[in-house]
Write a protein that holds these residues in place. Structure first.
Motif: not given
Length: 287
Positions: A240-241, A104-107, A94-99
């Motif tokens: 992704f969620r 590292l992405g645009d949201g 989940a931390m990696q997905d958020w990061g």
């Protein structure tokens, strides 16, 4: 670490005591990847030996790591996750997905990726990576199965978001097509089998969900559940969620008999072509 009295009943605060700082998180990340011996951990993290020894001691004392003897002369230990440590893997993913999404992405919420993204670079750096020896996932029959076939010359492992899912609105780019992908691999299964190549599919769905799908669609190869995120953590796979759950993005790995990743296909935008390409790459791997 000192805690305010108000934190004594707060699970977040108690977890923060165990995780401590970012070095502890990175130690857990590397152990989840199969780097369980001291020298491999030191090389993977770039941490001094004294500091690494202290961090490992804290994590053992915190009950998330166990020291396991692997050599007697001289005495050497490796560090493996306890049940409490395994239960932290969804948090790491989940931390990696958020990061990936917010730092590292645009949201944007997407089940695919851009070619200049960090997760694209991470997946395409996987060739040469050896999967942990003891990595197994629950199959639809209720027993754990190896991620890599022990009997095949090569294994095609594909991850998919989830079959039979109502994704809702607005649609998530790249999320659709899981039933098609499974169906195409099913139809091509005889060709893979004749070439000495096994197929394994995995999602974060539960085994009973996968089992019902496999029965209806007559899937001949194993479907494995990564609901505990062991595979996602071991290979730092992109997620992704969607539909209330953290899910794999669609990708394909070609893995040889030595459990080493030889090729990756990601992102997958043309599913029929990706299935055909995975067979070609796997056959080349067998030769």
């Amino acid at each position: 670490m000192r805690m305010h009295n108000a934190d004594e009943t707060c699970g977040i605060a108690q977890a923060a005591v165990v995780l401590g700082d970012w070095w502890n998180v990175l130690v857990l990340r590397e152990i989840a990847r199969g780097h369980v011996r001291f020298d491999a951990l030191a090389a993977g993290i770039g941490l001094s030996r004294n500091v690494l020894t202290e961090r490992l001691g804290r994590l053992v004392a915190g009950g998330v790591l166990h020291r396991r003897l692997y050599q007697r002369r001289p005495v050497r230990y490796e560090y493996v996750l306890t049940d409490a440590g395994l239960a932290l893997l969804p948090l790491l993913v989940a931390m990696q997905d958020w990061g990936d999404r917010w730092m590292l992405g645009d949201g944007s919420l997407t089940a695919t990726t851009a070619e200049d993204s960090a997760e694209h670079a991470r997946v395409h750096a996987l060739p040469g990576t050896r999967l942990p020896d003891d990595l197994q996932l629950p199959g639809i029959q209720g027993t754990d199965l190896p991620v890599v076939s022990p009997d095949a010359a090569a294994t095609v492992l594909f991850t998919y978001p989830g079959a039979g899912i109502e994704w809702g609105e607005p649609p998530i780019p790249g999320a659709e097509g899981c039933t098609l992908e499974n169906g195409l691999f099913r139809d091509a299964w005889p060709e893979f089998h004749r070439a000495g190549v096994d197929i394994r599919g995995t999602s974060t769905q539960l085994p009973y969900e996968q089992g019902e799908f496999a029965r209806v669609e007559e899937i001949p190869f194993p479907l494995l559940s990564d609901a505990a995120r062991q595979l996602a953590a071991a290979l730092r796979l992109p997620t992704f969620r969607g539909a209330g759950r953290l899910r794999h993005k669609r990708l394909i790995l070609i893995i040889d008999a030595e459990r080493t990743v030889r090729h990756t296909l990601f992102p997958i935008t043309d599913i029929p072509h990706a299935v055909e390409e995975s067979l070609r790459l796997a056959v080349d791997c067998v030769r």
